[in-house]
Design an enzyme around this catalytic site. Structure first.
Site, PDB file in Angstrom:
ATOM      1  N   CYS A 191      -5.689  -1.955   2.403  1.00 19.51           N
ATOM      2  CA  CYS A 191      -5.596  -0.600   3.027  1.00 19.51           C
ATOM      3  C   CYS A 191      -6.556   0.229   2.678  1.00 19.51           C
ATOM      4  O   CYS A 191      -6.859   0.391   1.460  1.00 19.51           O
ATOM      5  CB  CYS A 191      -4.100   0.090   2.400  1.00 19.51           C
ATOM      6  SG  CYS A 191      -2.646  -0.872   2.915  1.00 19.51           S
TER       7      CYS A 191
ATOM      8  N   CYS B 223      -3.772  -6.652  11.379  1.00 22.80           N
ATOM      9  CA  CYS B 223      -3.884  -5.412  11.103  1.00 22.80           C
ATOM     10  C   CYS B 223      -4.932  -5.090  12.227  1.00 22.80           C
ATOM     11  O   CYS B 223      -6.049  -5.645  11.878  1.00 22.80           O
ATOM     12  CB  CYS B 223      -4.054  -5.027   9.690  1.00 22.80           C
ATOM     13  SG  CYS B 223      -4.337  -3.503   9.512  1.00 22.80           S
TER      14      CYS B 223
ATOM     15  N   CYS C 153     -13.389   7.088  12.608  1.00 24.35           N
ATOM     16  CA  CYS C 153     -12.370   8.072  12.385  1.00 24.35           C
ATOM     17  C   CYS C 153     -12.876   9.183  12.099  1.00 24.35           C
ATOM     18  O   CYS C 153     -13.668   9.460  11.197  1.00 24.35           O
ATOM     19  CB  CYS C 153     -11.277   7.211  11.143  1.00 24.35           C
ATOM     20  SG  CYS C 153      -9.915   8.226  11.073  1.00 24.35           S
TER      21      CYS C 153
ATOM     22  N   GLU D   4     -13.335  -3.958  12.221  1.00 23.50           N
ATOM     23  CA  GLU D   4     -12.467  -4.940  11.358  1.00 23.50           C
ATOM     24  C   GLU D   4     -11.205  -5.000  11.563  1.00 23.50           C
ATOM     25  O   GLU D   4     -10.566  -4.258  12.162  1.00 23.50           O
ATOM     26  CB  GLU D   4     -12.739  -4.694   9.787  1.00 23.50           C
ATOM     27  CG  GLU D   4     -13.985  -4.850   9.212  1.00 23.50           C
ATOM     28  CD  GLU D   4     -14.392  -4.758   7.870  1.00 23.50           C
ATOM     29  OE1 GLU D   4     -15.062  -5.588   7.291  1.00 23.50           O
ATOM     30  OE2 GLU D   4     -13.738  -3.872   7.137  1.00 23.50           O
TER      31      GLU D   4
ATOM     32  N   CYS E 108     -10.268   7.317   1.783  1.00 19.59           N
ATOM     33  CA  CYS E 108     -10.564   5.812   2.636  1.00 19.59           C
ATOM     34  C   CYS E 108     -11.829   5.508   3.308  1.00 19.59           C
ATOM     35  O   CYS E 108     -12.573   6.649   3.483  1.00 19.59           O
ATOM     36  CB  CYS E 108      -9.574   6.292   4.037  1.00 19.59           C
ATOM     37  SG  CYS E 108      -9.503   5.045   5.308  1.00 19.59           S
TER      38      CYS E 108
ATOM     39  N   CYS F  19     -10.042  11.478   5.709  1.00 14.36           N
ATOM     40  CA  CYS F  19      -9.056  11.312   4.338  1.00 14.36           C
ATOM     41  C   CYS F  19      -9.942  11.127   3.357  1.00 14.36           C
ATOM     42  O   CYS F  19     -10.874   9.945   3.381  1.00 14.36           O
ATOM     43  CB  CYS F  19      -8.160  10.231   4.666  1.00 14.36           C
ATOM     44  SG  CYS F  19      -6.807  10.505   5.666  1.00 14.36           S
TER      45      CYS F  19
HETATM   46  N1  SAH Z   1      -5.101   6.696  10.615  1.00 11.02           N
HETATM   47  C1  SAH Z   1      -3.716   6.144  10.182  1.00 11.02           C
HETATM   48  C2  SAH Z   1      -4.001   4.314  10.210  1.00 11.02           C
HETATM   49  C3  SAH Z   1      -4.414   3.926   9.117  1.00 11.02           C
HETATM   50  S1  SAH Z   1      -3.640   3.097   8.180  1.00 11.02           S
HETATM   51  C4  SAH Z   1      -3.290   6.431   9.149  1.00 11.02           C
HETATM   52  O1  SAH Z   1      -3.761   7.421   8.470  1.00 11.02           O
HETATM   53  O2  SAH Z   1      -1.983   6.088   8.720  1.00 11.02           O
HETATM   54  C5  SAH Z   1      -4.223   2.565   6.760  1.00 11.02           C
HETATM   55  C6  SAH Z   1      -3.299   3.258   5.684  1.00 11.02           C
HETATM   56  O3  SAH Z   1      -4.096   2.757   4.422  1.00 11.02           O
HETATM   57  C7  SAH Z   1      -3.085   4.720   5.488  1.00 11.02           C
HETATM   58  O4  SAH Z   1      -1.725   4.810   4.985  1.00 11.02           O
HETATM   59  C8  SAH Z   1      -4.046   5.099   4.628  1.00 11.02           C
HETATM   60  O5  SAH Z   1      -3.755   6.593   4.280  1.00 11.02           O
HETATM   61  C9  SAH Z   1      -3.929   4.043   3.775  1.00 11.02           C
HETATM   62  N2  SAH Z   1      -5.144   4.173   2.822  1.00 11.02           N
HETATM   63  C10 SAH Z   1      -6.325   4.597   3.138  1.00 11.02           C
HETATM   64  N3  SAH Z   1      -7.311   4.427   2.059  1.00 11.02           N
HETATM   65  C11 SAH Z   1      -6.546   3.909   1.308  1.00 11.02           C
HETATM   66  C12 SAH Z   1      -7.026   3.523  -0.260  1.00 11.02           C
HETATM   67  N4  SAH Z   1      -8.158   3.616  -0.596  1.00 11.02           N
HETATM   68  N5  SAH Z   1      -5.847   2.880  -0.842  1.00 11.02           N
HETATM   69  C13 SAH Z   1      -4.758   2.541  -0.436  1.00 11.02           C
HETATM   70  N6  SAH Z   1      -4.246   2.966   0.893  1.00 11.02           N
HETATM   71  C14 SAH Z   1      -5.319   3.549   1.778  1.00 11.02           C
END
Ligand code: SAH
Length: 346
Positions: free
Chosen positions: A337, A109, A116, A96, A123, A120
């Site tokens: 995000c 974006c 991945c 996406e 996510c 986390c």
């Molecule tokens: N892997 C990289 C790039 C992903 S950026 C990283 O971790 O930074 C995507 C961003 O959204 C990251 O800051 C991630 O932690 C955040 N994110 C992931 N799941 C989320 C959620 N459910 N709500 C808000 N932010 C989230």
């Protein structure tokens, strides 16, 4: 991670000088490389679109190289104008990409991997693990084909889609160079942000390149216990090591780091954690970007309620921390995000 087609070299990932060397081997003059690189930077789907190139050369390139071009699988448009694409890739995978419209310009974006492996806990992108890295050309395609489909000119790029950019560093650096080249798409490094979950062992290498991009660090918790629980990448590294790497990065590049902090109800939003976070921010030259958690149905977390977000923010401000609250875009089409996936969201 390989398939029959990827044995052919992915030609859109080549820099102009590399393209020139390969074309020279085919007996072609060097000006062709510039012309062809320009075509790639316009987002073409077949060699035959290069109307100023000899037919025999187009056929020879088709024989020898893979020309990636995503196919549109799904386009969803949010009430706020945000557009989310699911792009099909040449090997049947999909990623996406999101286009956001801000007053200061349009931002894309992009994803850097199919899936991945960082795991986390909040996510959506990591559900199902890592399938493969995207090539530099495939990342460039995300920018160009989103631009082409939407009719919008992109001025900013954030590497904040699916994947961990520093887990695919070589291809990401090559993508940055491709998109930055004046003879190509010519997007300046100051208009690019790269977000990482904190693979600290890669920070010094990145700093040594002195790129003028914005580094975003997904922090999400100030203490090791919480951070390791929700972000496996913290295990074996730790918050202190992360902050040291950030300090060195800031000293070397002079660039301010942006710390992402998704507020999760009852997990990372206590007054004590606000104090710990404020203490961490001393001397790193950064600012904190708070994001109320976006819902991901498979995950058991919920967002911190607005009044507690405000209290957390106020506590940080009173401690002298530079803090902003991220405006949410595309929530109605699961384009926010942490909501991006490599298949259609259901
Ligand atoms: N892997 C990289 C790039 C992903 S950026 C990283 O971790 O930074 C995507 C961003 O959204 C990251 O800051 C991630 O932690 C955040 N994110 C992931 N799941 C989320 C959620 N459910 N709500 C808000 N932010 C989230």
């Amino acid at each position: 991670m390989q398939d029959a087609q990827s044995i052919k070299q992915d030609i859109k990932s080549l820099l102009p000088e590399e393209l020139e060397a390969q074309l020279r081997a085919l007996g072609q003059p060097s000006y062709r490389a510039k012309q062809i690189f320009k075509w790639f930077s316009r987002g073409i789907s077949s060699f035959d679109e290069m109307s100023d190139q000899p037919r025999a050369l187009r056929a020879a390139l088709g024989e020898q190289y893979l020309l990636t071009a995503p196919t549109l699988r799904v386009r969803r448009v949010s009430a706020d104008g945000t557009i989310k694409y699911l792009w099909g890739l040449h090997d049947g995978n999909a990623v996406e990409t999101v286009v956001m419209r801000y007053r200061h310009g349009n931002t894309v974006c992009i994803s850097s991997q199919v899936g991945c492996r960082q795991g986390c806990a909040f996510c959506a992108s990591t559900i199902g693990g890592l399938v493969r890295n995207l090539t530099a050309g495939e990342m460039l395609d995300e920018v160009l084909f989103s631009e082409k489909d939407s009719g919008l000119t992109i001025s900013n790029i954030v590497l904040m889609g699916i994947g961990e950019p520093l887990d695919n560093m070589e291809n990401v650096l090559r993508f940055l160079e491709l998109v930055n080249r004046p003879e190509g798409r010519n997007i300046g490094m100051r208009h690019i942000s790269l977000s990482t979950c904190g693979l600290t062992e890669k920070f010094d290498k990145l700093a040594s390149l002195n790129l003028q991009l914005t580094l975003s660090v997904s922090l999400h918790a100030p203490d090791d216990e919480t951070r390791s629980r929700i972000m496996p990448a913290n295990r074996g590294r730790g918050v202190a090591q992360l902050m040291d790497a950030c300090r060195r990065y800031h000293q070397k590049t002079g660039r301010r780091i942006s710390f992402e902090y998704a507020m999760i109800d009852g997990v990372n939003d206590s007054p004590e954690q606000a104090r710990q976070l404020a203490a961490l921010m001393k001397g790193v030259g950064g600012h904190v970007n708070l994001i109320p958690l976006n819902p991901v149905k498979e995950r058991g977390f919920s967002a911190t309620p607005p009044e507690r977000v405000r209290a957390f923010m106020k506590a940080l401000e009173e401690s002298g921390v530079n803090v902003t609250l991220r405006r949410k875009l595309g929530g109605d089409v699961d384009a926010s995000c942490g909501q991006l996936r490599r298949s259609v969201s259901t």
